[in-house]
Design a protein around this motif. Structure first.
Motif, PDB file in Angstrom:
ATOM      1  N   THR A  18       4.761   7.662 -14.546  1.00 13.73           N
ATOM      2  CA  THR A  18       5.841   8.102 -13.668  1.00 13.73           C
ATOM      3  C   THR A  18       6.086   9.587 -13.855  1.00 13.73           C
ATOM      4  OG1 THR A  18       6.890   5.938 -13.795  1.00 13.73           O
ATOM      5  CG2 THR A  18       8.277   7.751 -13.093  1.00 13.73           C
ATOM      6  N   HIS A  44       3.596   6.898 -10.066  1.00 15.50           N
ATOM      7  CA  HIS A  44       4.904   6.655  -9.446  1.00 15.50           C
ATOM      8  C   HIS A  44       5.667   7.975  -9.447  1.00 15.50           C
ATOM      9  CE1 HIS A  44       9.089   4.678 -10.004  1.00 15.50           C
ATOM     10  NE2 HIS A  44       8.866   4.913  -8.732  1.00 15.50           N
ATOM     11  N   THR A  93       9.258   9.630  -8.737  1.00 15.15           N
ATOM     12  CA  THR A  93      10.671   9.333  -8.514  1.00 15.15           C
ATOM     13  C   THR A  93      11.328  10.488  -7.759  1.00 15.15           C
ATOM     14  OG1 THR A  93      11.285  10.256 -10.662  1.00 15.15           O
ATOM     15  CG2 THR A  93      10.848   7.892 -10.575  1.00 15.15           C
ATOM     16  N   ASP A 135      11.330   6.373  -3.658  1.00 14.66           N
ATOM     17  CA  ASP A 135      10.250   6.773  -4.551  1.00 14.66           C
ATOM     18  C   ASP A 135       8.908   6.683  -3.832  1.00 14.66           C
ATOM     19  OD1 ASP A 135      12.180   7.074  -6.483  1.00 14.66           O
ATOM     20  OD2 ASP A 135      11.450   5.459  -7.777  1.00 14.66           O
TER      21      ASP A 135
END
Length: 153
Positions: A5, A29, A31, A37
């Motif tokens: 992330t 990922h 954010t 997201d």
């Protein structure tokens, strides 16, 4: 599987470093504070995911095209969707057809929301049928009075 992330600001400040992480992990990922997201992925990884969905959809469709395969799917269904035990045999068959069609839509049309909607709607039906009082209330015939035209949503 753990997906690395990063924040959107890290992506904008250090895009080269984030790209290196994507190449190693194949998926990252991202954010965001001001929106939904995101996921960054490599083209190779995305093609593999598409192939996986295609093989799964074709296999599922082939299985239900013969009695033995359809029986195997029906036997496996409660393992995957335990709530199907509240559906009638005809409703289970309808669910399987809807599920196969939605899986094909995901592959052929790149429309994944249909598969989600099919599962959510059939699970809601099972939830109603699992509660005898609610099922009775919702299946009671309405009075014969006309309440006017019902417009499409």
């Amino acid at each position: 599987m753990s997906v690395p992330t990063v924040s959107f600001s890290d992506l904008s400040k250090s895009s080269k470093k984030v790209a290196e992480v994507v190449e190693r992990a194949q998926r990252v990922h991202v954010t965001r504070r001001d929106g939904e997201d995101l996921y960054l992925t490599t083209e190779h990884h995305d093609r593999q995911r598409e192939e996986t969905a295609d093989v799964t959809a074709r296999l599922f469709a082939a299985l239900i095209n013969n009695d033995e395969g359809a029986r195997a799917v029906l036997l496996a269904l409660p393992e995957v969707f335990p709530w199907t035990r509240h559906l009638s045999a005809e409703e289970v068959r309808e669910f399987v057809v809807d599920l196969v069609d939605a899986t094909r839509d995901a592959v052929e049309l790149d429309v994944h929301s249909t598969l989600h909607r099919v599962v959510v709607e059939w699970r809601a039906t099972a939830r109603i049928l699992a509660d005898p009082d609610l099922a009775a209330q919702l299946t009671t015939p309405l009075p014969d009075e006309d309440h006017g035209e019902v417009f499409a949503p």
